[in-house]
Design a protein around this motif. Structure first.
Motif, PDB file in Angstrom:
ATOM      1  N   ILE A 120      63.315  42.713  50.834  1.00 19.84           N
ATOM      2  CA  ILE A 120      62.261  43.720  50.654  1.00 19.84           C
ATOM      3  C   ILE A 120      62.059  44.033  49.171  1.00 19.84           C
ATOM      4  CG2 ILE A 120      61.623  46.119  51.108  1.00 19.84           C
ATOM      5  CD1 ILE A 120      63.144  45.868  53.769  1.00 19.84           C
ATOM      6  N   LEU A 121      63.146  44.271  48.453  1.00 16.94           N
ATOM      7  CA  LEU A 121      63.037  44.622  47.036  1.00 16.94           C
ATOM      8  C   LEU A 121      62.485  43.463  46.216  1.00 16.94           C
ATOM      9  CD1 LEU A 121      66.364  46.609  46.498  1.00 16.94           C
ATOM     10  CD2 LEU A 121      64.056  47.529  46.759  1.00 16.94           C
ATOM     11  N   SER A 122      62.922  42.225  46.537  1.00 14.87           N
ATOM     12  CA  SER A 122      62.433  41.059  45.795  1.00 14.87           C
ATOM     13  C   SER A 122      60.949  40.825  46.057  1.00 14.87           C
ATOM     14  CB  SER A 122      63.237  39.816  46.193  1.00 14.87           C
ATOM     15  OG  SER A 122      64.597  39.963  45.857  1.00 14.87           O
ATOM     16  N   ALA A 123      60.510  41.084  47.282  1.00 12.03           N
ATOM     17  CA  ALA A 123      59.101  40.874  47.619  1.00 12.03           C
ATOM     18  C   ALA A 123      58.197  41.858  46.885  1.00 12.03           C
ATOM     19  CB  ALA A 123      58.908  40.992  49.125  1.00 12.03           C
ATOM     20  N   TYR A 124      58.681  43.072  46.646  1.00 16.19           N
ATOM     21  CA  TYR A 124      57.839  44.095  46.034  1.00 16.19           C
ATOM     22  C   TYR A 124      58.001  44.193  44.518  1.00 16.19           C
ATOM     23  CZ  TYR A 124      56.183  46.067  50.436  1.00 16.19           C
ATOM     24  OH  TYR A 124      55.554  46.253  51.631  1.00 16.19           O
ATOM     25  N   TYR A 125      59.212  43.897  44.013  1.00 18.75           N
ATOM     26  CA  TYR A 125      59.481  44.146  42.601  1.00 18.75           C
ATOM     27  C   TYR A 125      59.827  42.893  41.801  1.00 18.75           C
ATOM     28  CZ  TYR A 125      59.688  48.951  44.235  1.00 18.75           C
ATOM     29  OH  TYR A 125      59.381  50.158  44.790  1.00 18.75           O
ATOM     30  N   SER A 126      59.874  41.717  42.416  1.00 24.60           N
ATOM     31  CA  SER A 126      60.185  40.463  41.702  1.00 24.60           C
ATOM     32  C   SER A 126      61.457  40.612  40.868  1.00 24.60           C
ATOM     33  CB  SER A 126      59.013  40.043  40.815  1.00 24.60           C
ATOM     34  OG  SER A 126      57.841  39.841  41.577  1.00 24.60           O
ATOM     35  N   GLY A 209      61.913  31.504  48.513  1.00 26.48           N
ATOM     36  CA  GLY A 209      60.869  31.787  47.543  1.00 26.48           C
ATOM     37  C   GLY A 209      60.855  33.188  46.985  1.00 26.48           C
ATOM     38  N   LEU A 210      61.946  33.947  47.164  1.00 25.21           N
ATOM     39  CA  LEU A 210      62.002  35.325  46.678  1.00 25.21           C
ATOM     40  C   LEU A 210      62.978  35.492  45.521  1.00 25.21           C
ATOM     41  CD1 LEU A 210      61.894  37.298  50.047  1.00 25.21           C
ATOM     42  CD2 LEU A 210      60.042  36.963  48.404  1.00 25.21           C
ATOM     43  N   GLY A 211      63.438  34.384  44.963  1.00 28.01           N
ATOM     44  CA  GLY A 211      64.333  34.455  43.823  1.00 28.01           C
ATOM     45  C   GLY A 211      63.563  34.676  42.529  1.00 28.01           C
ATOM     46  N   ASP A 212      64.272  34.545  41.430  1.00 27.64           N
ATOM     47  CA  ASP A 212      63.672  34.699  40.112  1.00 27.64           C
ATOM     48  C   ASP A 212      62.995  33.396  39.719  1.00 27.64           C
ATOM     49  OD1 ASP A 212      62.952  35.266  37.553  1.00 27.64           O
ATOM     50  OD2 ASP A 212      64.966  35.709  36.818  1.00 27.64           O
ATOM     51  N   ALA A 213      61.654  33.379  39.717  1.00 26.33           N
ATOM     52  CA  ALA A 213      60.914  32.154  39.414  1.00 26.33           C
ATOM     53  C   ALA A 213      61.063  31.728  37.958  1.00 26.33           C
ATOM     54  CB  ALA A 213      59.436  32.342  39.742  1.00 26.33           C
ATOM     55  N   GLN A 214      61.539  32.627  37.093  1.00 26.01           N
ATOM     56  CA  GLN A 214      61.696  32.311  35.685  1.00 26.01           C
ATOM     57  C   GLN A 214      63.058  31.702  35.365  1.00 26.01           C
ATOM     58  OE1 GLN A 214      58.991  32.727  33.780  1.00 26.01           O
ATOM     59  NE2 GLN A 214      57.966  33.545  35.604  1.00 26.01           N
TER      60      GLN A 214
END
Length: 277
Positions: A120-126, A209-214
């Motif tokens: 939930i937190l990763s989906a909303y706050y990246s 797909g909810l990890g850190d893309a950077q």
């Protein structure tokens, strides 16, 4: 003897892999994002794990991803173990209202599911990888605290602890010199198993797909391979590289924890020593 062999072997494998991951920038003359070969090149003498669809070296990417994935696990497990050890010791040693309050707090927080919370937190706050590790540790300390609290309650009944308390030693001195050495073995085992769990949790977030893309990590590499059609193109090495690294690391950590969990602290003249359980 059998557990000792497993423990030392696992520690050697894990240590060698950690050295490779953290020494990767000094081993390779190219970075994990550089295009160094032909796209989708199978493993050969030059690129041991092959390349991806952009021609990037998978060995370099897996080692760099391993460093980031392991750091997430270390951060989460370290914070959870630190908080759990301190809170468990304080709760078991002081008892009374302090113990009741901390026990109720543990009951509330332990009911919070960590992985869904992170989704939930990763989906909303990246969230970044390190923010994920901090959240894992801030929520996941309760299991360690419960075990340490039970050990601290038992330690307070031991004669040498009561004797030191009767001589007027301060609470800080007793906790640091007579309680902490005996709960550290339990905390170490909880740290090792938490490291395994949080590492896999971070990989899972990256894979969906909810990890850190950077930041490159094992989950992100698997997600990239899946979304880029690696399976349909038959590029088995693209999946085998990160999956093999995850399996080796997770199994080594699990076997290390298995070799240690049969050991416990026992009193010997007021000092901590390890004995087989």
């Amino acid at each position: 003897m059998y557990r000792n062999i497993i423990g030392w072997s696992s520690l050697a494998v894990l240590g060698a892999f950690l050295i490779l991951c953290f020494a990767a920038p000094y081993i390779f003359d190219h970075g994990p994002t550089e295009i160094v070969g032909s796209p989708l090149q199978p493993p050969d003498g030059r690129y041991w794990l092959g390349t991806n669809e952009l021609g990037q070296d998978l060995l370099s990417r897996v080692l760099m991803g391993g460093r980031n994935s392991i750091m997430v696990g270390l951060l989460g497990a370290g914070l959870a173990t630190l908080l759990g050890t301190i809170i468990g010791m304080v709760s078991g040693y002081f008892g009374g209202l302090t113990d009741q309050f901390l026990s109720r707090l543990i009951d509330v927080i332990i009911a919070v599911p960590i992985f869904p919370l992170l989704i939930i937190l990763s989906a909303y706050y990246s969230l970044s990888l390190y923010a994920m590790g901090l959240i894992m540790g801030a929520v996941g300390w309760c299991a360690c605290a419960r075990i340490v609290r039970a050990q601290a309650l038992s330690l307070c009944e031991w004669p040498f602890v009561q004797g030191v308390r009767a001589m007027g030693a301060s609470h800080r001195y007793i906790l640091g010199h007579y309680i902490l050495p005996f709960v550290l073995p339990l905390s170490l085992v909880k740290f090792i198993f938490a490291l395994q769990g949080y590492l896999l949790m971070g990989v899972g977030l990256g894979f969906i797909g909810l990890g850190d893309a950077q930041t490159i990590d094992w989950g992100w590499i698997l997600n990239h391979a899946f979304t880029s059609g690696g399976l349909s193109m038959g590029c088995w090495w693209w999946f085998l590289a990160p999956v093999g690294a995850i399996a080796i690391t997770s199994l080594s950590i699990a076997m290390l924890g298995y070799s240690l969990e049969h050991r416990q602290a026992s009193p010997s003249g007021g000092r901590c020593r390890w004995t087989a359980g």
